[in-house]
Design an enzyme around this catalytic site. Structure first.
Site, short mmCIF file in Angstrom:
data_model
loop_
_atom_site.label_atom_id
_atom_site.label_comp_id
_atom_site.label_asym_id
_atom_site.label_seq_id
_atom_site.Cartn_x
_atom_site.Cartn_y
_atom_site.Cartn_z
CG ASP A 122 39.55 41.43 52.70
OD1 ASP A 122 38.96 42.47 52.38
OD2 ASP A 122 40.04 41.24 53.83
CE1 TYR B 105 32.93 49.33 52.64
CE2 TYR B 105 34.83 49.72 54.03
CZ TYR B 105 34.30 49.32 52.83
OH TYR B 105 35.11 48.89 51.82
CD GLU C 155 38.10 51.84 55.30
OE1 GLU C 155 36.96 52.31 55.51
OE2 GLU C 155 38.29 50.83 54.59
#
Length: 277
Positions: free
Chosen positions: A60, A175, A49
């Protein structure tokens, strides 16, 4: 058959858990991106990724935020990311590469142009964190029409309706975000992850990768008992950040860390992987 599907088919035949490292393009340096990608493959990565740096990476944590800031300070763009994938492909035609990032760079680049150029560069799939599946019918169709896999996230709070949407629109792998909060957060609960992964499997036959909060080999093995792949980002970037800070070999530090995860995953008894399938 896509490179991603080929990879997961091979892993299933071998009884192995996939290892998917995440790195931010342009960190620790523009000149080292392709060398780092090859290093990850040699150290056991099954899929890479490659993060497209963005100024407001809302999902994040601080480690990946800092890596984005460093990459942006080096003026890394989405075009650069495509160029690096293209260069990587000159000597690696097998390892899937997924571009992961946010909608703004894609929108500024132009969605139609992005789909065409991503395919031409050798990208295999995309994760656009802030593109919810219910707003991605056209984008997903455009990617699939070019043989690219749209990969979506599911969270501990995702509803069954969202799971159905992701199963319908997604491709390649799914995911699953293993915990509430941003990347790199702690408090990983393998039992809760296993329960949710089992629930998600009722809606999709796609492989399931689990990420967020996996910081070492022990956590990777615990998650691998239920997942088809483990995704490691913040911990890997932190290792490289620490190596850079003390003047050590950043790529070697990444290789040593990822190789340790690979060895731990491959050392799992076959019985555990078979029961998790």
């Amino acid at each position: 058959m896509s490179r991603i599907q080929q990879t997961f088919d091979r892993l299933a035949r071998q009884g192995k858990t996939g290892l998917i490292p995440y790195v931010t393009a342009g960190d620790p340096g523009r000149e080292s991106v392709v060398r780092l990608m090859h290093t990850l493959v040699k150290s056991g990565a099954d899929v890479i990724e490659l993060g497209v740096p963005f100024s407001d990476p809302m999902a994040d944590g601080p480690v990946i935020q800092r890596s984005s800031e460093r990459a942006l300070a080096r003026h890394v763009t989405l075009s650069d990311c495509l160029d690096w994938v293209r260069e990587f492909r000159t000597s690696d035609a097998a390892t899937p590469v997924v571009l992961m990032g946010y909608a703004n760079p894609v929108e500024r680049f132009g969605v139609a142009r992005f789909v065409v150029e991503a395919k031409e560069a050798g990208v295999d799939g995309t994760i656009v964190v802030d593109y919810p599946p219910e707003e991605c019918e056209e984008f997903s169709a455009a990617l699939k029409s070019r043989g690219l896999d749209p990969i979506f996230l599911l969270a501990p709070t995702s509803t069954e309706s969202r799971m159905r949407d992701v199963a319908r629109l997604g491709a390649g792998y799914l995911y699953y975000v293993s915990l509430r909060g941003v990347t790199g957060a702690g408090h990983l609960d393998p039992a809760a992850v296993s329960e949710r992964v089992d629930q998600i499997r009722r809606f999709t036959s796609m492989p399931i990768g689990v990420g967020f909060g996996i910081s070492d080999a022990q956590a990777a093995v615990a998650v691998a008992s239920s997942a088809d792949a483990v995704v490691i980002g913040s911990a890997l970037i932190r290792i490289m950040e620490d190596a850079s800070r003390v003047g050590a070999d950043v790529l070697q530090a990444a290789a040593d860390f990822l190789s340790g995860i690979r060895i731990a995953l491959d050392g799992m008894p076959q019985k555990i992987r078979s029961e998790a399938a």
